[in-house]
Write an enzyme that holds these catalytic residues in place. Structure first.
Site, short mmCIF file in Angstrom:
data_model
loop_
_atom_site.label_atom_id
_atom_site.label_comp_id
_atom_site.label_asym_id
_atom_site.label_seq_id
_atom_site.Cartn_x
_atom_site.Cartn_y
_atom_site.Cartn_z
CD GLU A 214 32.43 36.61 44.40
OE1 GLU A 214 31.68 37.22 43.62
OE2 GLU A 214 33.54 36.15 44.02
CG HIS A 325 38.53 36.09 37.19
ND1 HIS A 325 37.81 34.93 37.37
CD2 HIS A 325 38.05 36.96 38.12
CE1 HIS A 325 36.95 35.09 38.37
NE2 HIS A 325 37.09 36.33 38.83
#
Length: 361
Positions: A214, A325
């Site tokens: 993804e 992230h």
């Protein structure tokens, strides 16, 4: 063991597993372990996405619930003469969260610990202190004194590297910290939805899916959706929490602990209006908290799901997560639980007539 303890064990195993894009074997095996007891059939597509099928009614509409198995990380590109590793980022990284962070290099011989090296501030000029270090100039120190020693450790170009952050229940036990919440929490939601549906009557075929790759272009969602050919699709992922200092409501609306996010718009998809309204109506009827949000700078697997074949009505349901992230992210357990509750209620109310109504509204 209580269900709560089982849930925490599942979340720990999922997030502690190592698996960047195209290297998802370890988290896939964890997801397979936990979802198989609730599935009639577990298969993969040819890229490695896990597909767990649970039949409510054989000729019922197909409902896909997809979390992605991969996490952002790095890949070794070369080893220099002194044993330091050069690397490529895999997935989206911001330089300012990378330096001096611990990593694990995953080799065929096992894990090699390391750290992304950094200069001490004592030898930096005032100008250098103000500038982020470019990713291409960074390196990983694994404690090797030469290329040969690094190779003896088992390290080779192409080996993948993951952040280090053990799953942690925080002092306020509603908050959970880990690496790879993006997006092992989506895999956990798919598992838990199938578990809660095992004793429910519903006229659908439900697919709990762990997609691959993804973070590098929604790739496994393309192949797994093509294999399933669903009538309705949900991507379950992390979203951005806007409840920390410095984040404004113009940047992110949601707050951790206030319910799952229903994504109206992101860079990969505009939410299907009929499906969105159907989900909102159920949430309000069942008093399940939810938050409407948008992510103009990112996307989810819904971006691939909704474009498959003749098109699939799709919606992204996400968990507001702090510090995505990076090496360590934090989310709220009740958002996970409410996302599961909402999707279970949606599946129970879907049937062929409702799918047709949503699709052709």
């Amino acid at each position: 063991m209580s269900n709560l303890d089982e849930t925490l064990s599942m979340l720990k195993e999922l997030t502690d597993a190592h698996g960047i894009p195209a290297n998802e074997h370890e988290p896939r095996e964890v997801m397979k372990k936990y979802i198989t007891p609730y599935a009639d059939e577990v298969t993969t597509d040819n890229l490695g996405s896990l597909i767990a099928k649970k039949v409510g009614q054989e000729d019922g509409p197909k409902v896909m619930i997809a979390g992605h198995l991969d996490e952002i990380g790095f890949m070794v590109t070369s080893i220099d003469d002194k044993g330091f590793l050069r690397f490529q980022t895999v997935g989206g990284w911001w330089e300012q969260v990378m330096l001096a962070q611990r990593v694990n290099v995953v080799t065929r011989k096992g894990i090699v610990p390391g750290v992304i090296g950094s200069k001490p501030p004592h030898i930096l000029t005032p100008e250098a202190r103000k500038k982020p270090v470019d990713k291409k100039d960074m390196f990983i120190d694994v404690g090797a004194i030469s290329r040969r020693e690094a190779e003896e450790f088992g390290i080779r170009p192409g080996d993948f590297v993951t952040p280090v952050c053990d799953f942690t229940v925080m002092k306020n036990e509603n908050f959970l910290m880990a690496k790879a919440w993006d997006n092992r929490i989506g895999c956990a939601i798919a598992i838990e939805v199938l578990r809660q549906l095992q004793n429910e009557n519903h006229p659908n075929i439900v697919y709990g899916v762990g997609t691959v790759q993804e973070e590098v272009g929604l790739r496994g969602a393309k192949t797994s959706t093509y294999k399933i050919q669903p009538d309705i699709g949900f991507a379950v992922d992390v979203g951005i929490a806007g409840d920390t200092p410095g984040v404004t409501e113009k940047e992110a609306l949601a707050k951790a602990g206030k319910g799952p996010q229903l994504i109206m718009y992101d860079a990969s998809m505009v939410a299907h209006r009929g499906l969105r309204d159907f989900v909102v109506d159920i949430a309000e009827k069942e008093n399940i908290p939810y938050q409407m949000d948008f992510v103009p700078g990112g996307g989810t697997d819904s971006g691939s799901i909704h474009l498959t074949a003749q098109g699939v009505p799709a919606l992204s349901i996400t968990i507001a997560t702090r510090y995505i992230h990076t090496h360590a992210a934090i989310l709220h357990r009740e958002d996970f639980e409410n996302a599961v509750k909402l999707i279970v209620e949606v599946v129970k109310r879907l049937d062929r007539d409702k799918v047709n109504e949503i699709t052709y509204d």
